[in-house]
Design a protein around this motif. Structure first.
Motif, PDB file in Angstrom:
ATOM      1  N   ARG A 143       0.862  -1.194   0.000  1.00  0.00           N
ATOM      2  CA  ARG A 143       0.000   0.000   0.000  1.00  0.00           C
ATOM      3  C   ARG A 143       0.894   1.238   0.000  1.00  0.00           C
ATOM      4  O   ARG A 143       1.807   1.344   0.819  1.00  0.00           O
ATOM      5  N   ALA A 144       0.647   2.133  -0.935  1.00  0.00           N
ATOM      6  CA  ALA A 144       1.408   3.378  -1.007  1.00  0.00           C
ATOM      7  C   ALA A 144       0.449   4.560  -1.039  1.00  0.00           C
ATOM      8  O   ALA A 144      -0.464   4.603  -1.870  1.00  0.00           O
ATOM      9  N   GLN A 145       0.637   5.486  -0.129  1.00  0.00           N
ATOM     10  CA  GLN A 145      -0.106   6.746  -0.134  1.00  0.00           C
ATOM     11  C   GLN A 145       0.915   7.867  -0.307  1.00  0.00           C
ATOM     12  O   GLN A 145       1.796   8.032   0.543  1.00  0.00           O
ATOM     13  N   TRP A 146       0.812   8.596  -1.406  1.00  0.00           N
ATOM     14  CA  TRP A 146       1.734   9.695  -1.667  1.00  0.00           C
ATOM     15  C   TRP A 146       0.894  10.950  -1.858  1.00  0.00           C
ATOM     16  O   TRP A 146       0.324  11.183  -2.914  1.00  0.00           O
ATOM     17  N   ALA A 225      -2.715  16.857   5.915  1.00  0.00           N
ATOM     18  CA  ALA A 225      -2.797  15.433   5.568  1.00  0.00           C
ATOM     19  C   ALA A 225      -1.674  14.992   4.645  1.00  0.00           C
ATOM     20  O   ALA A 225      -1.577  13.807   4.311  1.00  0.00           O
ATOM     21  N   ALA A 226      -0.817  15.913   4.220  1.00  0.00           N
ATOM     22  CA  ALA A 226       0.218  15.588   3.248  1.00  0.00           C
ATOM     23  C   ALA A 226       1.277  14.677   3.856  1.00  0.00           C
ATOM     24  O   ALA A 226       1.553  14.705   5.063  1.00  0.00           O
ATOM     25  N   GLY A 227       1.868  13.858   3.007  1.00  0.00           N
ATOM     26  CA  GLY A 227       2.940  12.956   3.439  1.00  0.00           C
ATOM     27  C   GLY A 227       2.918  11.681   2.621  1.00  0.00           C
ATOM     28  O   GLY A 227       2.021  11.459   1.802  1.00  0.00           O
ATOM     29  N   ALA A 228       3.925  10.856   2.835  1.00  0.00           N
ATOM     30  CA  ALA A 228       4.046   9.605   2.082  1.00  0.00           C
ATOM     31  C   ALA A 228       4.164   8.432   3.043  1.00  0.00           C
ATOM     32  O   ALA A 228       4.899   8.491   4.028  1.00  0.00           O
ATOM     33  N   THR A 229       3.431   7.368   2.720  1.00  0.00           N
ATOM     34  CA  THR A 229       3.467   6.131   3.493  1.00  0.00           C
ATOM     35  C   THR A 229       3.506   4.954   2.532  1.00  0.00           C
ATOM     36  O   THR A 229       2.741   4.911   1.574  1.00  0.00           O
ATOM     37  N   VAL A 230       4.410   4.025   2.786  1.00  0.00           N
ATOM     38  CA  VAL A 230       4.444   2.778   2.032  1.00  0.00           C
ATOM     39  C   VAL A 230       4.507   1.635   3.035  1.00  0.00           C
ATOM     40  O   VAL A 230       5.342   1.645   3.945  1.00  0.00           O
ATOM     41  N   GLU A 231       3.615   0.667   2.856  1.00  0.00           N
ATOM     42  CA  GLU A 231       3.544  -0.480   3.773  1.00  0.00           C
ATOM     43  C   GLU A 231       3.468  -1.764   2.962  1.00  0.00           C
ATOM     44  O   GLU A 231       2.712  -1.852   2.002  1.00  0.00           O
ATOM     45  N   LEU A 232       4.275  -2.738   3.344  1.00  0.00           N
ATOM     46  CA  LEU A 232       4.260  -4.060   2.733  1.00  0.00           C
ATOM     47  C   LEU A 232       3.862  -5.082   3.777  1.00  0.00           C
ATOM     48  O   LEU A 232       4.284  -4.993   4.942  1.00  0.00           O
ATOM     49  N   ARG A 233       3.062  -6.063   3.359  1.00  0.00           N
ATOM     50  CA  ARG A 233       2.651  -7.134   4.266  1.00  0.00           C
ATOM     51  C   ARG A 233       2.859  -8.478   3.572  1.00  0.00           C
ATOM     52  O   ARG A 233       2.514  -8.635   2.397  1.00  0.00           O
ATOM     53  N   GLY A 234       3.417  -9.431   4.314  1.00  0.00           N
ATOM     54  CA  GLY A 234       3.665 -10.743   3.740  1.00  0.00           C
ATOM     55  C   GLY A 234       4.023 -11.752   4.794  1.00  0.00           C
ATOM     56  O   GLY A 234       3.753 -11.550   5.995  1.00  0.00           O
ATOM     57  N   THR A 235       4.634 -12.855   4.378  1.00  0.00           N
ATOM     58  CA  THR A 235       4.930 -13.947   5.311  1.00  0.00           C
ATOM     59  C   THR A 235       5.917 -13.541   6.399  1.00  0.00           C
ATOM     60  O   THR A 235       5.935 -14.140   7.472  1.00  0.00           O
ATOM     61  N   SER A 236       6.718 -12.526   6.141  1.00  0.00           N
ATOM     62  CA  SER A 236       7.685 -12.082   7.155  1.00  0.00           C
ATOM     63  C   SER A 236       7.134 -10.978   8.043  1.00  0.00           C
ATOM     64  O   SER A 236       7.837 -10.483   8.936  1.00  0.00           O
ATOM     65  N   GLY A 237       5.890 -10.581   7.814  1.00  0.00           N
ATOM     66  CA  GLY A 237       5.285  -9.562   8.659  1.00  0.00           C
ATOM     67  C   GLY A 237       4.989  -8.281   7.905  1.00  0.00           C
ATOM     68  O   GLY A 237       4.632  -8.318   6.722  1.00  0.00           O
ATOM     69  N   VAL A 238       5.157  -7.180   8.599  1.00  0.00           N
ATOM     70  CA  VAL A 238       4.824  -5.867   8.054  1.00  0.00           C
ATOM     71  C   VAL A 238       6.093  -5.014   8.000  1.00  0.00           C
ATOM     72  O   VAL A 238       6.859  -4.969   8.953  1.00  0.00           O
ATOM     73  N   ALA A 239       6.295  -4.349   6.888  1.00  0.00           N
ATOM     74  CA  ALA A 239       7.441  -3.446   6.729  1.00  0.00           C
ATOM     75  C   ALA A 239       6.921  -2.088   6.280  1.00  0.00           C
ATOM     76  O   ALA A 239       6.093  -1.998   5.372  1.00  0.00           O
ATOM     77  N   VAL A 240       7.390  -1.034   6.929  1.00  0.00           N
ATOM     78  CA  VAL A 240       6.931   0.325   6.645  1.00  0.00           C
ATOM     79  C   VAL A 240       8.131   1.177   6.233  1.00  0.00           C
ATOM     80  O   VAL A 240       9.171   1.161   6.906  1.00  0.00           O
ATOM     81  N   LEU A 241       7.983   1.883   5.127  1.00  0.00           N
ATOM     82  CA  LEU A 241       9.051   2.749   4.637  1.00  0.00           C
ATOM     83  C   LEU A 241       9.420   3.780   5.702  1.00  0.00           C
ATOM     84  O   LEU A 241       8.560   4.518   6.175  1.00  0.00           O
ATOM     85  N   PRO A 242      10.691   3.856   6.085  1.00  0.00           N
ATOM     86  CA  PRO A 242      11.084   4.832   7.102  1.00  0.00           C
ATOM     87  C   PRO A 242      11.108   6.245   6.544  1.00  0.00           C
ATOM     88  O   PRO A 242      11.268   6.448   5.333  1.00  0.00           O
TER      89      PRO A 242
END
Length: 294
Positions: A143-146, A225-242
């Motif tokens: 999921r990417a919100q830019w 509300a401005a900003g960027a978020t990227v989140e990945l979800r899978g077998t290893s869990g959740v990873a969020v773009l720092p």
């Protein structure tokens, strides 16, 4: 390497010119712009030559950095590549697939190096994250919100005509794709696309490895509300773009490093014109869906 700057707008002033001036391994040779006054002003700030003829600049340099609207960039990139000049380009590479492919063809025919400045890919902390996620298997979805407020703030210097015409899909969409593609793989198809408020675009992607992703892109978000978020979800869990603490100037210095390396070694950089062409193809497919209302 002698490098010239094509463009004199806000991005050239805020990022390109300071980065080229600060870089210890390139000779910032001059500036060409479409208007005489801003060209002379920017060149004077850094003590370099102001060119009124782009071919004269190309004759004097080994490479060019481009900070111009996508359609103008694409045409000049072809011209520079055919003159044997290495290319430090901006995203999006071009507003159409045809123009983007022409840049790639010119780069390949001339054998010059190309690097496209996807900002997140040249900030050390976020690039390290992208590399880590690309080496991780089992991603299920992303999921990417830019969200930008370019059109929500009075007097924003980036509310330029090409951004008003092409919108967030083409301006911040490349940033989102530059992060998602290395981790989730190439896009098999754009599954859906829908309009949101203002220029907001919602896009659903089907990736070749089986994962899916969603993008929410906007230049008309409320400033709060401005900003960027990227989140990945899978077998290893959740990873969020720092979040990155690096500014655009330091990231462009790193992009210039990448161009130098590509020119010296002949190794193709991950963010070359070919990658930017693929991003353009995906954006064009999403744009077609948005236009059709499908």
């Amino acid at each position: 390497m002698r490098i010239g700057l094509l463009g004199t707008g806000p991005w050239a002033q805020m990022a390109h010119a300071p980065a080229l001036h600060a870089h210890g391994e390139v000779d910032f040779a001059g500036v060409w712009g479409r208007r005489t006054g801003p060209t002379e002003e920017l060149a004077g700030t850094y003590g370099v030559r102001a060119y009124d003829d782009v071919d004269a600049l190309l004759a004097d340099v080994d490479a060019v950095a481009v900070a111009l609207p996508p359609a103008v960039q694409a045409d000049l990139a072809v011209r520079a590549a055919r003159a044997g000049r290495h290319l430090l380009l901006d995203k999006p590479l071009a507003p159409t697939v045809r123009q983007a492919r022409a840049v790639v063809d010119a780069v390949e025919e001339a054998g010059v190096a190309s690097v496209v400045f996807f900002t997140t890919r040249f900030q050390s902390r976020t690039q390290a994250w992208v590399t880590e996620q690309a080496a991780t298997d089992g991603w299920f979805t992303g999921r990417a919100q830019w969200l930008g407020a370019v059109f929500s703030e009075d007097g924003n210097p980036f509310a330029t005509p090409w951004r008003r015409e092409k919108g967030a899909l083409w301006d911040v969409g490349p940033h989102a794709l530059s992060v998602l593609l290395p981790a989730l793989g190439d896009v098999r198809r754009v599954a859906a696309a829908a309009h949101g408020p203002g220029d907001t675009a919602h896009v659903v992607l089907d990736h070749v490895g089986g994962a899916s992703s969603t993008l929410t892109l906007s230049l008309t978000a409320p400033p709060a509300a401005a900003g960027a978020t990227v989140e990945l979800r899978g077998t290893s869990g959740v990873a969020v773009l720092p979040e990155s603490t690096e500014n655009a100037v330091s990231a462009l210095v790193r992009a210039t490093d990448a161009l130098l390396d590509a020119a010296r070694t002949g190794r193709v950089h991950a963010c070359d014109a070919g990658f930017a062409l693929r991003v353009t193809e995906i954006l064009a497919e999403a744009e077609a869906l948005l236009d059709s209302g499908a």
